[in-house]
Each structure stands twice: as C-alpha cells, then as structure tokens.
Scaffold this motif. Structure first.
Motif, PDB file in Angstrom:
ATOM      1  N   GLY A  45       4.182   0.738 -19.283  1.00 52.56           N
ATOM      2  CA  GLY A  45       3.463  -0.471 -19.656  1.00 52.56           C
ATOM      3  C   GLY A  45       2.204  -0.142 -20.417  1.00 52.56           C
ATOM      4  O   GLY A  45       2.187   0.711 -21.290  1.00 52.56           O
ATOM      5  N   SER A  46       1.129  -0.784 -20.042  1.00 51.51           N
ATOM      6  CA  SER A  46      -0.127  -0.614 -20.778  1.00 51.51           C
ATOM      7  C   SER A  46      -0.739   0.750 -20.484  1.00 51.51           C
ATOM      8  O   SER A  46      -0.280   1.511 -19.629  1.00 51.51           O
ATOM      9  N   ASN A  47      -1.802   1.041 -21.215  1.00 48.96           N
ATOM     10  CA  ASN A  47      -2.548   2.280 -20.996  1.00 48.96           C
ATOM     11  C   ASN A  47      -3.715   2.090 -20.032  1.00 48.96           C
ATOM     12  O   ASN A  47      -4.506   3.011 -19.841  1.00 48.96           O
ATOM     13  N   ALA A  48      -3.818   0.928 -19.420  1.00 51.63           N
ATOM     14  CA  ALA A  48      -4.950   0.639 -18.541  1.00 51.63           C
ATOM     15  C   ALA A  48      -4.693   1.139 -17.133  1.00 51.63           C
ATOM     16  O   ALA A  48      -3.698   0.771 -16.507  1.00 51.63           O
ATOM     17  N   TRP A  49      -5.590   1.987 -16.649  1.00 54.31           N
ATOM     18  CA  TRP A  49      -5.551   2.481 -15.280  1.00 54.31           C
ATOM     19  C   TRP A  49      -6.920   2.173 -14.669  1.00 54.31           C
ATOM     20  O   TRP A  49      -7.909   2.847 -14.964  1.00 54.31           O
ATOM     21  N   PRO A  50      -6.985   1.160 -13.802  1.00 53.34           N
ATOM     22  CA  PRO A  50      -8.287   0.687 -13.323  1.00 53.34           C
ATOM     23  C   PRO A  50      -9.021   1.646 -12.391  1.00 53.34           C
ATOM     24  O   PRO A  50     -10.251   1.627 -12.352  1.00 53.34           O
ATOM     25  N   TYR A  51      -8.282   2.450 -11.653  1.00 52.13           N
ATOM     26  CA  TYR A  51      -8.917   3.254 -10.611  1.00 52.13           C
ATOM     27  C   TYR A  51      -8.721   4.731 -10.904  1.00 52.13           C
ATOM     28  O   TYR A  51      -7.587   5.175 -11.167  1.00 52.13           O
ATOM     29  N   TRP A  52      -9.832   5.470 -10.829  1.00 52.73           N
ATOM     30  CA  TRP A  52      -9.821   6.884 -11.204  1.00 52.73           C
ATOM     31  C   TRP A  52     -10.514   7.737 -10.145  1.00 52.73           C
ATOM     32  O   TRP A  52     -11.494   7.295  -9.529  1.00 52.73           O
ATOM     33  N   GLY A  53     -10.041   8.962 -10.015  1.00 51.70           N
ATOM     34  CA  GLY A  53     -10.765   9.948  -9.246  1.00 51.70           C
ATOM     35  C   GLY A  53     -11.750  10.702 -10.125  1.00 51.70           C
ATOM     36  O   GLY A  53     -11.838  10.463 -11.337  1.00 51.70           O
ATOM     37  N   GLN A  54     -12.455  11.628  -9.508  1.00 49.84           N
ATOM     38  CA  GLN A  54     -13.520  12.347 -10.219  1.00 49.84           C
ATOM     39  C   GLN A  54     -13.003  13.591 -10.931  1.00 49.84           C
ATOM     40  O   GLN A  54     -13.718  14.182 -11.743  1.00 49.84           O
ATOM     41  N   SER A  68      -8.896   5.619  -0.623  1.00 53.72           N
ATOM     42  CA  SER A  68      -9.615   4.905   0.429  1.00 53.72           C
ATOM     43  C   SER A  68      -9.965   3.519  -0.087  1.00 53.72           C
ATOM     44  O   SER A  68     -10.147   3.321  -1.286  1.00 53.72           O
ATOM     45  N   GLY A  69     -10.008   2.581   0.833  1.00 56.39           N
ATOM     46  CA  GLY A  69     -10.321   1.211   0.452  1.00 56.39           C
ATOM     47  C   GLY A  69      -9.111   0.399   0.030  1.00 56.39           C
ATOM     48  O   GLY A  69      -9.234  -0.803  -0.214  1.00 56.39           O
ATOM     49  N   PHE A  70      -7.982   1.049  -0.112  1.00 63.35           N
ATOM     50  CA  PHE A  70      -6.732   0.356  -0.403  1.00 63.35           C
ATOM     51  C   PHE A  70      -5.581   1.272  -0.024  1.00 63.35           C
ATOM     52  O   PHE A  70      -5.763   2.482   0.121  1.00 63.35           O
ATOM     53  N   GLN A  96     -14.572  -0.504  -0.806  1.00 59.74           N
ATOM     54  CA  GLN A  96     -14.623   0.009  -2.174  1.00 59.74           C
ATOM     55  C   GLN A  96     -13.417   0.911  -2.404  1.00 59.74           C
ATOM     56  O   GLN A  96     -13.127   1.799  -1.612  1.00 59.74           O
ATOM     57  N   LEU A  97     -12.731   0.665  -3.525  1.00 61.09           N
ATOM     58  CA  LEU A  97     -11.550   1.442  -3.829  1.00 61.09           C
ATOM     59  C   LEU A  97     -11.954   2.790  -4.418  1.00 61.09           C
ATOM     60  O   LEU A  97     -12.714   2.847  -5.383  1.00 61.09           O
ATOM     61  N   GLN A  98     -11.435   3.849  -3.827  1.00 58.29           N
ATOM     62  CA  GLN A  98     -11.769   5.186  -4.299  1.00 58.29           C
ATOM     63  C   GLN A  98     -10.544   6.077  -4.290  1.00 58.29           C
ATOM     64  O   GLN A  98      -9.659   5.939  -3.436  1.00 58.29           O
ATOM     65  N   LEU A  99     -10.524   6.997  -5.250  1.00 60.69           N
ATOM     66  CA  LEU A  99      -9.539   8.068  -5.287  1.00 60.69           C
ATOM     67  C   LEU A  99     -10.307   9.376  -5.309  1.00 60.69           C
ATOM     68  O   LEU A  99     -11.271   9.525  -6.075  1.00 60.69           O
ATOM     69  N   VAL A 100      -9.878  10.322  -4.512  1.00 60.61           N
ATOM     70  CA  VAL A 100     -10.540  11.616  -4.448  1.00 60.61           C
ATOM     71  C   VAL A 100      -9.496  12.707  -4.607  1.00 60.61           C
ATOM     72  O   VAL A 100      -8.574  12.810  -3.794  1.00 60.61           O
ATOM     73  N   GLU A 101      -9.678  13.515  -5.656  1.00 59.89           N
ATOM     74  CA  GLU A 101      -8.765  14.635  -5.882  1.00 59.89           C
ATOM     75  C   GLU A 101      -9.287  15.883  -5.182  1.00 59.89           C
ATOM     76  O   GLU A 101     -10.509  16.059  -5.023  1.00 59.89           O
ATOM     77  N   SER A 102      -8.380  16.737  -4.822  1.00 56.78           N
ATOM     78  CA  SER A 102      -8.727  18.033  -4.267  1.00 56.78           C
ATOM     79  C   SER A 102      -7.575  18.998  -4.512  1.00 56.78           C
ATOM     80  O   SER A 102      -6.491  18.579  -4.922  1.00 56.78           O
ATOM     81  N   GLY A 103      -7.832  20.274  -4.278  1.00 59.26           N
ATOM     82  CA  GLY A 103      -6.774  21.268  -4.375  1.00 59.26           C
ATOM     83  C   GLY A 103      -6.813  22.132  -5.620  1.00 59.26           C
ATOM     84  O   GLY A 103      -6.000  23.043  -5.769  1.00 59.26           O
TER      85      GLY A 103
END
Length: 122
Positions: free
Chosen positions: A105-114, A25-27, A1-8
């Motif tokens: 390019g486009s405004n589409a960003w498929p993967y997001w962090g929380q 993670s996942g990619f 599963q593709l995930q992005l995790v922000e911190s800091g």
C-alpha cells in the motif's frame, strides 16, 4: 504512548548471525504490519522485510531472501528479524516501523523505533 524499541544489533563477522527485536509498548502488535528498514551511510533507506497482521504475508528484499527471517511473538508483543549469513553489505542502522494490517500500500509508516546499528566486518 505508542512506542517501538529495537534491540539486538551489534558487531559481527561476515557469515555470522544476529537477531533483532522490535518490542512494542502502548499498543498490541496483533493488528499491525511490521516492517524492517535499514539505512547505510550515504545510502537511501530501504525496506528489508515485512510481516502483515496475523502473519498472513511476509516480504523480503531479494538480497536477504534465504538469509533473513521475520517472525512475531504476540505474547511478548515483539517482532524479530533473524539474520544469518551476514555480509558486510548488510551493515546499516536497522529500524522497525508499524502500521495497521498491511505491508503493501502506501509508504506511510506512522510508528517508528529509534534504530539499532548492525555492523558486519569482512
């Protein structure tokens, strides 16, 4: 599963610094552009900075140029946003997002962090 995790994120006085991290993670991030957005209460989301795949190009919102630096560490599969000389108007929830290759390019960003909260006190 593709995930992005922000911190800091955190609370800092005006003039201070924070370094945000966006860990994948996942990619692997090598072939992805990563953008940092932020959204303050009552305001629209805005793009702050972006780094394309292979670090070919970087972009910064005018108000953060010279203060923020985006970078990536492929070994750690992480993108960073170093924020210096912070101002109260930088207060917002900061999100990272990913898509293949390009910042423009486009405004589409498929993967997001929380998101991670940044608060700058005056």
């Amino acid at each position: 599963q593709l995930q992005l995790v922000e911190s800091g994120g955190g609370l800092v006085q005006a003039g201070g610094s924070l370094r945000l991290s966006c860990a994948a993670s996942g990619f692997t991030l090598d072939n992805y552009a990563i953008v940092w957005f932020r959204q303050a209460p009552g305001k629209e989301r805005e793009g702050v900075s972006c780094i394309s795949s292979s670090d070919i190009t970087t972009y910064y919102k005018d108000s953060v140029k010279g203060r923020f630096t985006i970078s990536r560490d492929n070994a750690k599969n992480t993108v960073y946003l170093q924020m210096n000389s912070l101002k109260p108007e930088d207060t917002a929830v900061y999100y990272c997002a990913a898509r293949a290759y390009y910042c423009s390019g486009s405004n589409a960003w498929p993967y997001w962090g929380q998101g991670t909260q940044v608060t700058v006190s005056s």
